[in-house]
Each structure stands twice: as C-alpha cells, then as structure tokens.
Design an enzyme around this catalytic site. Structure first.
Site, PDB file in Angstrom:
ATOM      1  N   SER A  61      30.424  22.988  56.365  1.00 25.50           N
ATOM      2  CA  SER A  61      31.450  21.990  56.056  1.00 25.50           C
ATOM      3  C   SER A  61      30.907  20.679  55.518  1.00 25.50           C
ATOM      4  O   SER A  61      31.670  19.898  54.960  1.00 25.50           O
ATOM      5  CB  SER A  61      32.267  21.717  57.310  1.00 25.50           C
ATOM      6  OG  SER A  61      31.420  21.261  58.334  1.00 25.50           O
ATOM      7  N   HIS A  89      35.883  27.309  57.614  1.00 28.67           N
ATOM      8  CA  HIS A  89      36.084  26.616  56.329  1.00 28.67           C
ATOM      9  C   HIS A  89      36.297  27.589  55.172  1.00 28.67           C
ATOM     10  O   HIS A  89      36.156  27.200  54.013  1.00 28.67           O
ATOM     11  CB  HIS A  89      34.915  25.671  56.050  1.00 28.67           C
ATOM     12  CG  HIS A  89      34.923  24.521  56.996  1.00 28.67           C
ATOM     13  ND1 HIS A  89      35.671  23.387  56.770  1.00 28.67           N
ATOM     14  CD2 HIS A  89      34.347  24.360  58.212  1.00 28.67           C
ATOM     15  CE1 HIS A  89      35.528  22.560  57.797  1.00 28.67           C
ATOM     16  NE2 HIS A  89      34.733  23.137  58.685  1.00 28.67           N
ATOM     17  N   LYS A 120      43.290  23.901  59.304  1.00 29.41           N
ATOM     18  CA  LYS A 120      42.709  23.866  57.959  1.00 29.41           C
ATOM     19  C   LYS A 120      43.600  24.647  56.973  1.00 29.41           C
ATOM     20  O   LYS A 120      44.756  24.315  56.843  1.00 29.41           O
ATOM     21  CB  LYS A 120      41.260  24.344  57.988  1.00 29.41           C
ATOM     22  CG  LYS A 120      40.451  23.597  59.089  1.00 29.41           C
ATOM     23  CD  LYS A 120      39.023  23.375  58.764  1.00 29.41           C
ATOM     24  CE  LYS A 120      38.219  22.901  59.965  1.00 29.41           C
ATOM     25  NZ  LYS A 120      38.443  21.517  60.363  1.00 29.41           N
TER      26      LYS A 120
HETATM   27  C1  LIG Z   1      32.713  25.005  61.359  1.00 32.42           C
HETATM   28  C2  LIG Z   1      33.799  24.724  62.343  1.00 32.42           C
HETATM   29  N1  LIG Z   1      34.031  25.588  63.336  1.00 32.42           N
HETATM   30  C3  LIG Z   1      35.009  25.372  64.236  1.00 32.42           C
HETATM   31  C4  LIG Z   1      35.806  24.251  64.166  1.00 32.42           C
HETATM   32  C5  LIG Z   1      36.880  24.089  65.189  1.00 32.42           C
HETATM   33  O1  LIG Z   1      38.101  24.459  64.640  1.00 32.42           O
HETATM   34  P1  LIG Z   1      39.438  23.886  65.257  1.00 32.42           P
HETATM   35  O2  LIG Z   1      39.466  22.429  64.909  1.00 32.42           O
HETATM   36  O3  LIG Z   1      40.540  24.654  64.641  1.00 32.42           O
HETATM   37  O4  LIG Z   1      39.345  24.075  66.747  1.00 32.42           O
HETATM   38  C6  LIG Z   1      35.598  23.295  63.156  1.00 32.42           C
HETATM   39  C7  LIG Z   1      36.375  22.055  62.996  1.00 32.42           C
HETATM   40  O5  LIG Z   1      37.453  21.785  63.229  1.00 32.42           O
HETATM   41  C8  LIG Z   1      34.573  23.553  62.216  1.00 32.42           C
HETATM   42  O6  LIG Z   1      34.330  22.665  61.239  1.00 32.42           O
END
Ligand SMILES: Cc1ncc(COP(=O)(O)O)c(C=O)c1O
Length: 293
Positions: A61, A89, A120
């Site tokens: 990201s 992502h 997202k």
């Molecule tokens: C690479 C990655 N994995 C997991 C997450 C966690 O996802 P969520 O925010 O939907 O819990 C994020 C950021 O939000 C992320 O950037």
C-alpha cells in the site's frame, strides 16, 4: 495449531499482519521485501518436515509495488510451505472478477489463505479470509479476534454482498479506475511533481520531510478542499515521507486537473522541488524493516 511452525514474513508487511504473526507466538523470520532469493535461502535452511507459513501481500500500500506471486507459490511448493496472502489493496480492483492479483496472475488455487477487506474497493466494512474449509474452520474456532467481537450488522453484510456480486460481473469500475490512474499519473508527471513509479492504482508523491508532508496535506485541505493524508514514519522510512493518492473511477479529468493545479500551488508555497518524477523506492529500508520486525 501448527506445532513448531516457522512464519516467514515479508519485511514490508502491514502492521495488522505483523500483529497477527506476533500473536501466533511462532518462530518468525523476515525476508527482504519481494526478494524471492532471500525467501528461498530462509526456506532452504529450515528442516524439510517443519511446518512453514509464508506471509505476504500482493499490492503493497505504500510503494504500490506488487509481489511476484507465481515465484512465491513455486517456492512454497518446492519447500512444503503454506501461503497467506493479504489482498486488501487488490480485491475488487484486479483480476477479471475482482478476485485480486492472485486471480489476475492465475494462482488463486495455489494460495492457502487469501485475506481481503470489505472496505476499500468494496466500500463497506469488515473483512474475510478465503481458503480450504478446514483452515477457515480452524480460524473460526480458535481466533480470539474473530470470536470475541460483534458480527457485522446485517445491513453492512448485505451491502458488502451486493458490492461483491456487482464487481464480480462488472468491469466498468475497474476500467474506470485504470483510466483515472493513468490520467492522474500523466498529469502529475507533466506538472513535474515527484511521483514514485508504480504499476498500480497507488500513486505516491514524495515529499521527504515529515513537517512539510503534514503542511502540504493541511494546505491542500484548507486552501483547496482536497484531503490527502500525509504518510510519515513509522508507516514509511524516514526521508521517504509522502502524500499517497488513490484515484477512483469517480475521479474525472476535471477533478484530476484541479488536484494537479492545487498540488503545484502547494509545492510552490512550500518551496518543494518540481521537475523530478518517476522515482524509485529508496533502498535499503532498514527502518521499516525494524518497525515491521
Ligand atoms: C495491507 C492491509 N491489510 C489489512 C488492512 C486492514 O483492513 P481493514 O481496515 O479493512 O481492517 C489494511 C488497512 O486497512 C491494509 O492496508
């Protein structure tokens, strides 16, 4: 659940995975970001019968780079390791049905666990893992983070299901995003703004100083009504502070042009350099490796 499991974690994994790895209480080794030779070295040193789990992302990201999924799957098969892939992502945005980079690269069936978010691209909240039913059952039965929390409200679950169903069959949004990303990159490049070269929808514009990065973000919001988060250490290594833009299919040419004009104005106001772009990620990134350790 896997006695004596060795976890092999990419150096730039997201903090949520690092926390998961820590909570597992297993031995872990960090392989250099996207470096399959280093991964192979670590795999080859482990006893062949020892359970191993390779933990990595597809689209990273912060730099917007993509893991070599096929090569990692080859190594996993050669050394008898399981694979855990974070596609947060990428789901909704890549692959013919929005399954992610693993779908795009044709390796979905070779990955043991794929993690996605319903936020997202899918625009709601929550997340999931996909894998063999025995693995998913094991996680359901043993993961405290899943067991001791409230389930998604029905309205959110319904919205997520509708969004997934839509993006499985509609490529319009993916094509629209690709076009918006290409137009944004071209306009930033043309204006001489210092963008990092990426092959994905993640468009980092480098600032290289935490105070200036925060000021640039504040000025964009206060004077131009545009919100772009500043990304500073420890999320990225010191000296690589940046604004990160993620164009959506709803960003049309007028909005892109307004963004670029606003950024040029802010760059001038802060006396930031214009004229250098298509930069490469800075190596080595020992600080993020340590933070991600
Ligand atoms: C690479 C990655 N994995 C997991 C997450 C966690 O996802 P969520 O925010 O939907 O819990 C994020 C950021 O939000 C992320 O950037």
């Amino acid at each position: 659940l896997l006695p004596d499991c060795l976890i092999l974690s990419d150096a730039l994994n997201h903090n949520s995975m690092i926390e998961g790895v820590r909570a597992a209480g297993c031995a872990r080794q960090i392989w250099r970001h996207n470096d399959v030779e280093h991964l192979e070295k670590l795999l080859s040193r482990a006893a062949p019968a020892r359970p191993k789990l390779i933990v990595f992302e597809s689209v990273y990201s912060m730099d917007g780079d993509v893991a070599p999924l096929e090569a990692i799957c080859d190594l996993a098969e050669r050394y008898g390791a399981m694979t855990y892939l974070d596609e947060v992502h990428a789901v909704g945005m890549y692959g013919p049905r929005g399954g992610g980079i693993a779908e795009q690269d044709g390796v979905m069936a070779r990955i043991d666990v794929i993690e996605g978010t319903l936020a997202k691209a899918f625009g709601t909240l929550g997340g999931y893992i996909a894998g063999h039913s025995s693995i998913v059952d094991a996680v359901r039965s043993h993961a405290p983070g899943f067991i001791f929390t409230t389930a998604l409200p029905p309205a959110v679950a319904a919205a997520a299901a509708a969004s997934i169903a839509h993006l499985k069959t509609s490529g319009t949004e993916r094509a629209g995003q690709r076009a918006a990303v290409a137009a944004t990159k071209a306009a930033l490049r043309e204006a001489g703004l210092p963008l990092l070269a990426t092959d994905t929808h993640i468009v980092p514009v480098m600032v290289g100083d935490p105070e200036l990065c925060k000021q640039a973000s504040d000025l964009l919001l206060e004077e131009h009504g545009i919100y772009i988060q500043p990304i500073n250490y420890p999320t990225v290594a010191r000296g690589t502070e940046r604004l990160r833009i993620t164009p959506t299919p709803a960003h049309d040419l007028r909005l892109i042009s307004e963004l670029v004009d606003a950024m040029v104005a802010v760059w001038r106001e802060l006396d930031l350099p214009l004229g250098k772009n298509d930069l490469r990620p800075v190596e080595p990134r020992a600080q993020t490796v340590a933070a991600g350790g």
